[in-house]
Motif scaffolding. Structure first.
Motif, PDB file in Angstrom:
ATOM      1  N   LYS A  90      -6.620 -13.546  -5.031  1.00  0.00           N
ATOM      2  CA  LYS A  90      -6.942 -13.159  -3.689  1.00  0.00           C
ATOM      3  C   LYS A  90      -7.133 -11.536  -2.825  1.00  0.00           C
ATOM      4  CE  LYS A  90      -9.288 -16.695  -2.802  1.00  0.00           C
ATOM      5  NZ  LYS A  90     -10.421 -16.979  -2.722  1.00  0.00           N
ATOM      6  N   LYS A  91      -5.816 -11.186  -3.608  1.00  0.00           N
ATOM      7  CA  LYS A  91      -4.796 -10.101  -3.245  1.00  0.00           C
ATOM      8  C   LYS A  91      -4.649  -9.771  -2.151  1.00  0.00           C
ATOM      9  CE  LYS A  91      -8.259  -7.412  -6.144  1.00  0.00           C
ATOM     10  NZ  LYS A  91      -8.971  -8.131  -6.935  1.00  0.00           N
ATOM     11  N   TYR A  92      -3.906 -10.879  -2.160  1.00  0.00           N
ATOM     12  CA  TYR A  92      -2.988 -10.592  -0.868  1.00  0.00           C
ATOM     13  C   TYR A  92      -2.207  -9.399  -0.717  1.00  0.00           C
ATOM     14  CZ  TYR A  92      -3.395 -15.873   0.084  1.00  0.00           C
ATOM     15  OH  TYR A  92      -3.573 -17.023  -0.197  1.00  0.00           O
ATOM     16  N   THR A  93      -2.191  -8.918   0.927  1.00  0.00           N
ATOM     17  CA  THR A  93      -1.096  -7.431   1.199  1.00  0.00           C
ATOM     18  C   THR A  93       0.081  -7.809   1.862  1.00  0.00           C
ATOM     19  OG1 THR A  93      -2.129  -7.341   3.336  1.00  0.00           O
ATOM     20  CG2 THR A  93      -3.713  -6.673   1.323  1.00  0.00           C
ATOM     21  N   PHE A  94       0.238  -9.186   1.911  1.00  0.00           N
ATOM     22  CA  PHE A  94       1.590  -9.385   2.201  1.00  0.00           C
ATOM     23  C   PHE A  94       2.682 -10.317   1.543  1.00  0.00           C
ATOM     24  CE2 PHE A  94      -1.841 -11.843   3.334  1.00  0.00           C
ATOM     25  CZ  PHE A  94      -1.672 -13.369   3.119  1.00  0.00           C
ATOM     26  N   PRO A 152       4.357  -7.520  10.932  1.00  0.00           N
ATOM     27  CA  PRO A 152       3.536  -7.990   9.245  1.00  0.00           C
ATOM     28  C   PRO A 152       3.410  -9.029   9.708  1.00  0.00           C
ATOM     29  CG  PRO A 152       6.003  -7.147   9.313  1.00  0.00           C
ATOM     30  CD  PRO A 152       5.737  -6.317  10.252  1.00  0.00           C
ATOM     31  N   VAL A 153       2.590  -9.738   8.359  1.00  0.00           N
ATOM     32  CA  VAL A 153       2.459 -10.981   8.379  1.00  0.00           C
ATOM     33  C   VAL A 153       3.742 -11.563   7.461  1.00  0.00           C
ATOM     34  CG1 VAL A 153       1.161 -13.136   6.989  1.00  0.00           C
ATOM     35  CG2 VAL A 153      -0.237 -11.155   8.848  1.00  0.00           C
ATOM     36  N   ILE A 154       4.204 -12.383   7.366  1.00  0.00           N
ATOM     37  CA  ILE A 154       5.094 -13.071   6.652  1.00  0.00           C
ATOM     38  C   ILE A 154       4.815 -14.090   6.210  1.00  0.00           C
ATOM     39  CG2 ILE A 154       7.778 -13.449   5.274  1.00  0.00           C
ATOM     40  CD1 ILE A 154       7.320 -10.613   6.337  1.00  0.00           C
ATOM     41  N   SER A 191      -2.916 -10.301   8.375  1.00  0.00           N
ATOM     42  CA  SER A 191      -2.239  -7.673   8.166  1.00  0.00           C
ATOM     43  C   SER A 191      -2.686  -6.554   7.951  1.00  0.00           C
ATOM     44  CB  SER A 191      -2.058  -9.211   6.638  1.00  0.00           C
ATOM     45  OG  SER A 191      -1.396  -8.535   5.487  1.00  0.00           O
ATOM     46  N   LYS A 192      -4.019  -7.202   7.567  1.00  0.00           N
ATOM     47  CA  LYS A 192      -5.048  -5.884   7.539  1.00  0.00           C
ATOM     48  C   LYS A 192      -4.979  -5.333   8.962  1.00  0.00           C
ATOM     49  CE  LYS A 192      -7.461  -6.788   3.645  1.00  0.00           C
ATOM     50  NZ  LYS A 192      -9.348  -7.618   2.827  1.00  0.00           N
TER      51      LYS A 192
END
Length: 200
Positions: A111-115, A84-86, A75-76
């Motif tokens: 986990k602070k997902y960014t996706f 983008p990651v989905i 994702s990063k």
């Protein structure tokens, strides 16, 4: 007896149809699934995306946990490059309560997902795609004719996370697509826990 045999045969055919899913080159269906923030998310929401890294995953599976940091790294690395990651959780929470929507929200927050982390409550999307494991990845390329499947399978060939010379299948596929090339490797065997299907 014949009637029971016929029912069993039809059930096997049905399951086989679910398992087949997409092949490389197929056009993937869009969806509207609930995200951990309560909003619905679809691929069409990403107007500027060049493609997508769709990952079927979950909370409880040891393989999903082992690959969690690598999904976050994808994702990063690729969100800014418009891939983008989905993430989608297709599991039946009745079988594994750890995969409930509330626990998905907790996991994403901790986990602070960014996706986005979406719930495939009906399991229809996992069945349409042909996902069988967690994790199971589908790399899509956006085209004028829809989102085309360009890679299906594992994230890499290093389940244990100890191989410094691992082959990064998803990264290689997306990097090729960003250069307007086709991935050299288009399918690999997904390694993970079997998706927990709802009983019919």
């Amino acid at each position: 007896m014949k009637k029971l045999s016929l029912i069993a045969f039809m059930a096997v055919l049905s399951l086989s149809a679910f398992a087949q899913g997409y092949k490389v080159g197929d056009k993937a269906t869009d969806f509207k699934l609930k995200n951990v923030d309560g909003k619905t998310v679809s691929l069409a929401d990403y107007k500027s995306a060049k493609g997508f890294i769709v990952v079927f995953t979950c909370n409880h599976c040891p393989y999903a946990k082992a690959y969690e940091s690598r999904i976050m790294e994808l994702s990063k690395a690729y969100a800014a490059k418009e891939y983008p990651v989905i993430a989608i959780n297709p599991n039946d929470p009745t079988a594994y309560p750890e995969d409930s929507f509330d626990n998905m929200k907790k996991r994403s927050s901790e986990k602070k997902y960014t996706f986005p982390y979406l719930l495939d409550e009906s399991q229809a999307i996992a069945k349409a795609y042909g996902a069988t494991k967690t994790p199971h990845v589908f790399v899509l390329q956006k085209t004028a004719n829809g989102n085309v499947v360009e890679y299906i399978g594992a994230i890499d060939n290093d389940t244990e996370g100890v191989n410094a010379n691992k082959v990064k299948y998803v990264e290689d596929a997306v990097n090729a697509l960003l250069l307007n090339k086709k991935p050299e490797t288009t399918t690999t065997k997904a390694v993970g826990c079997g998706i927990k299907w709802k009983s019919i």
